[in-house]
Scaffold this motif. Structure first.
Motif, PDB file in Angstrom:
ATOM      1  N   LEU A 148     -40.254 -24.344  39.083  1.00  0.00           N
ATOM      2  CA  LEU A 148     -41.261 -25.175  38.425  1.00  0.00           C
ATOM      3  C   LEU A 148     -41.349 -24.712  36.978  1.00  0.00           C
ATOM      4  CD1 LEU A 148     -44.059 -24.818  41.112  1.00  0.00           C
ATOM      5  CD2 LEU A 148     -42.458 -26.708  40.890  1.00  0.00           C
ATOM      6  N   ARG A 149     -41.204 -25.650  36.031  1.00  0.00           N
ATOM      7  CA  ARG A 149     -41.247 -25.285  34.608  1.00  0.00           C
ATOM      8  C   ARG A 149     -42.035 -26.311  33.808  1.00  0.00           C
ATOM      9  NH1 ARG A 149     -35.166 -23.278  32.911  1.00  0.00           N
ATOM     10  NH2 ARG A 149     -34.855 -22.055  34.796  1.00  0.00           N
ATOM     11  N   TYR A 150     -42.678 -25.802  32.788  1.00  0.00           N
ATOM     12  CA  TYR A 150     -43.296 -26.662  31.783  1.00  0.00           C
ATOM     13  C   TYR A 150     -42.611 -26.332  30.465  1.00  0.00           C
ATOM     14  CZ  TYR A 150     -46.647 -29.043  28.853  1.00  0.00           C
ATOM     15  OH  TYR A 150     -47.233 -29.895  27.946  1.00  0.00           O
ATOM     16  N   ASN A 151     -41.924 -27.308  29.905  1.00  0.00           N
ATOM     17  CA  ASN A 151     -41.232 -27.135  28.622  1.00  0.00           C
ATOM     18  C   ASN A 151     -42.138 -27.700  27.534  1.00  0.00           C
ATOM     19  OD1 ASN A 151     -38.727 -26.070  29.712  1.00  0.00           O
ATOM     20  ND2 ASN A 151     -38.466 -28.101  30.574  1.00  0.00           N
ATOM     21  N   MET A 152     -42.746 -26.805  26.783  1.00  0.00           N
ATOM     22  CA  MET A 152     -43.707 -27.177  25.749  1.00  0.00           C
ATOM     23  C   MET A 152     -42.968 -27.430  24.436  1.00  0.00           C
ATOM     24  SD  MET A 152     -47.035 -25.017  24.499  1.00  0.00           S
ATOM     25  CE  MET A 152     -46.042 -23.549  24.278  1.00  0.00           C
ATOM     26  N   GLY A 153     -42.942 -28.696  24.010  1.00  0.00           N
ATOM     27  CA  GLY A 153     -42.269 -29.068  22.768  1.00  0.00           C
ATOM     28  C   GLY A 153     -42.960 -28.458  21.560  1.00  0.00           C
ATOM     29  N   LEU A 154     -42.179 -27.979  20.606  1.00  0.00           N
ATOM     30  CA  LEU A 154     -42.735 -27.346  19.417  1.00  0.00           C
ATOM     31  C   LEU A 154     -42.570 -28.183  18.150  1.00  0.00           C
ATOM     32  CD1 LEU A 154     -41.665 -23.645  19.989  1.00  0.00           C
ATOM     33  CD2 LEU A 154     -43.858 -24.721  20.489  1.00  0.00           C
ATOM     34  N   ASN A 155     -41.565 -29.036  18.097  1.00  0.00           N
ATOM     35  CA  ASN A 155     -41.366 -29.852  16.901  1.00  0.00           C
ATOM     36  C   ASN A 155     -41.647 -31.314  17.214  1.00  0.00           C
ATOM     37  OD1 ASN A 155     -38.893 -29.740  18.476  1.00  0.00           O
ATOM     38  ND2 ASN A 155     -37.917 -30.867  16.823  1.00  0.00           N
ATOM     39  N   LYS A 156     -42.025 -32.070  16.180  1.00  0.00           N
ATOM     40  CA  LYS A 156     -42.286 -33.487  16.408  1.00  0.00           C
ATOM     41  C   LYS A 156     -40.983 -34.201  16.732  1.00  0.00           C
ATOM     42  CE  LYS A 156     -42.083 -35.536  11.834  1.00  0.00           C
ATOM     43  NZ  LYS A 156     -42.677 -36.547  11.018  1.00  0.00           N
ATOM     44  N   THR A 157     -41.086 -35.249  17.539  1.00  0.00           N
ATOM     45  CA  THR A 157     -39.885 -35.949  17.983  1.00  0.00           C
ATOM     46  C   THR A 157     -39.463 -37.070  17.052  1.00  0.00           C
ATOM     47  OG1 THR A 157     -41.166 -37.442  19.363  1.00  0.00           O
ATOM     48  CG2 THR A 157     -40.316 -35.466  20.412  1.00  0.00           C
ATOM     49  N   ASN A 164     -48.207 -39.481  12.446  1.00  0.00           N
ATOM     50  CA  ASN A 164     -48.024 -39.144  13.856  1.00  0.00           C
ATOM     51  C   ASN A 164     -47.087 -37.942  13.979  1.00  0.00           C
ATOM     52  OD1 ASN A 164     -49.607 -41.254  14.849  1.00  0.00           O
ATOM     53  ND2 ASN A 164     -47.897 -42.684  14.750  1.00  0.00           N
ATOM     54  N   LYS A 165     -47.445 -37.024  14.841  1.00  0.00           N
ATOM     55  CA  LYS A 165     -46.616 -35.845  15.083  1.00  0.00           C
ATOM     56  C   LYS A 165     -46.501 -35.609  16.591  1.00  0.00           C
ATOM     57  CE  LYS A 165     -48.031 -33.793  10.753  1.00  0.00           C
ATOM     58  NZ  LYS A 165     -48.821 -32.778  10.099  1.00  0.00           N
ATOM     59  N   PRO A 166     -45.913 -36.576  17.305  1.00  0.00           N
ATOM     60  CA  PRO A 166     -45.807 -36.415  18.756  1.00  0.00           C
ATOM     61  C   PRO A 166     -44.751 -35.379  19.121  1.00  0.00           C
ATOM     62  CG  PRO A 166     -44.608 -38.345  18.096  1.00  0.00           C
ATOM     63  CD  PRO A 166     -45.292 -37.818  16.859  1.00  0.00           C
ATOM     64  N   ARG A 167     -44.994 -34.695  20.214  1.00  0.00           N
ATOM     65  CA  ARG A 167     -44.017 -33.760  20.768  1.00  0.00           C
ATOM     66  C   ARG A 167     -43.653 -34.238  22.168  1.00  0.00           C
ATOM     67  NH1 ARG A 167     -48.132 -30.134  19.052  1.00  0.00           N
ATOM     68  NH2 ARG A 167     -48.492 -29.671  21.238  1.00  0.00           N
ATOM     69  N   SER A 168     -42.415 -33.998  22.552  1.00  0.00           N
ATOM     70  CA  SER A 168     -41.943 -34.375  23.873  1.00  0.00           C
ATOM     71  C   SER A 168     -41.973 -33.149  24.775  1.00  0.00           C
ATOM     72  CB  SER A 168     -40.520 -34.944  23.776  1.00  0.00           C
ATOM     73  OG  SER A 168     -40.059 -35.333  25.048  1.00  0.00           O
ATOM     74  N   ASP A 169     -42.929 -33.125  25.698  1.00  0.00           N
ATOM     75  CA  ASP A 169     -43.037 -32.051  26.680  1.00  0.00           C
ATOM     76  C   ASP A 169     -42.443 -32.528  27.999  1.00  0.00           C
ATOM     77  OD1 ASP A 169     -44.498 -30.876  24.659  1.00  0.00           O
ATOM     78  OD2 ASP A 169     -46.363 -30.766  25.780  1.00  0.00           O
ATOM     79  N   LEU A 170     -42.078 -31.587  28.865  1.00  0.00           N
ATOM     80  CA  LEU A 170     -41.514 -31.946  30.151  1.00  0.00           C
ATOM     81  C   LEU A 170     -41.962 -30.953  31.216  1.00  0.00           C
ATOM     82  CD1 LEU A 170     -39.443 -33.830  31.647  1.00  0.00           C
ATOM     83  CD2 LEU A 170     -37.751 -32.033  31.241  1.00  0.00           C
ATOM     84  N   PHE A 171     -42.550 -31.481  32.286  1.00  0.00           N
ATOM     85  CA  PHE A 171     -42.839 -30.683  33.482  1.00  0.00           C
ATOM     86  C   PHE A 171     -41.724 -31.020  34.447  1.00  0.00           C
ATOM     87  CE2 PHE A 171     -44.649 -30.323  37.759  1.00  0.00           C
ATOM     88  CZ  PHE A 171     -45.009 -28.984  37.731  1.00  0.00           C
ATOM     89  N   GLN A 172     -41.020 -29.992  34.948  1.00  0.00           N
ATOM     90  CA  GLN A 172     -39.899 -30.266  35.847  1.00  0.00           C
ATOM     91  C   GLN A 172     -39.968 -29.432  37.111  1.00  0.00           C
ATOM     92  OE1 GLN A 172     -36.757 -29.235  33.008  1.00  0.00           O
ATOM     93  NE2 GLN A 172     -36.133 -27.565  34.346  1.00  0.00           N
TER      94      GLN A 172
END
Length: 175
Positions: A148-157, A164-172
């Motif tokens: 189980l991982r949470y990948n916390m995005g650090l840079n805007k996508t 707007n400064k969205p980041r792409s995070d992923l729970f996998q």
């Protein structure tokens, strides 16, 4: 003298195929259009990870995986999906706190393979590299590893400079 009870020999290397689901999340500063809410995008995560066991409590892992990331917006009877597909390269330190149970952290580099808004190709509107910090826990059950991982995005996508400064995070979740 006493001997430690280890479950892996020091210097052992393993290869683990990974397959599972990812839940893409939009984070950071993002101005939504009135009446719309951002939602998650669920997709495939698949790849391979190698781990070197430095000693009985530390493993160093590197992987290569394909991940379907992105997000959805819903509201006013409409929905829109942004699909970002990445080739991710996670590098982690795996701290074994008990036999088969590891806490993981490190860095991950995601290389954008494709980006679509609906059926439109929007790859040029997004940054080519997604830098993130993976935080996770895994448990080995026989020859399978539940991760189980949470990948916390650090840079805007996005590349646009529109506030707007969205980041792409992923729970996998992979096995």
């Amino acid at each position: 003298a006493s001997a430690q009870n280890t479950w892996r020999d020091n210097g052992t290397f393993t290869l683990q195929p990974k397959v599972g689901i990812g839940i893409g999340i939009l984070s950071g500063e993002w101005k939504t259009v009135a009446g719309y809410k951002d939602k998650t995008r669920t997709g495939l995560v698949a790849g391979l990870e190698g781990e070197y066991y430095a000693n009985n409590w530390l493993g160093i892992a590197a992987g290569l995986n394909y991940a379907q990331q992105g997000w959805k917006f819903e509201g006013n009877g409409e929905s829109a999906t942004t699909k970002l597909d990445y080739l991710n390269v996670p590098l982690t330190a795996d701290f074994y706190v008990a036999k088969g149970l590891a806490l993981k952290t490190g860095v991950q580099f995601g290389f954008l393979m494709s980006a679509k808004a609906g059926s439109e190709d929007v790859k040029d509107a997004f940054e080519k590299v997604n830098f993130s910090i993976p935080l996770g826990i895994s448990y080995e059950i026989r020859d399978f590893v539940l991760d189980l991982r949470y990948n916390m995005g650090l840079n805007k996508t996005n590349k646009a400079d529109n506030g707007n400064k969205p980041r792409s995070d992923l729970f996998q979740i992979t096995m």
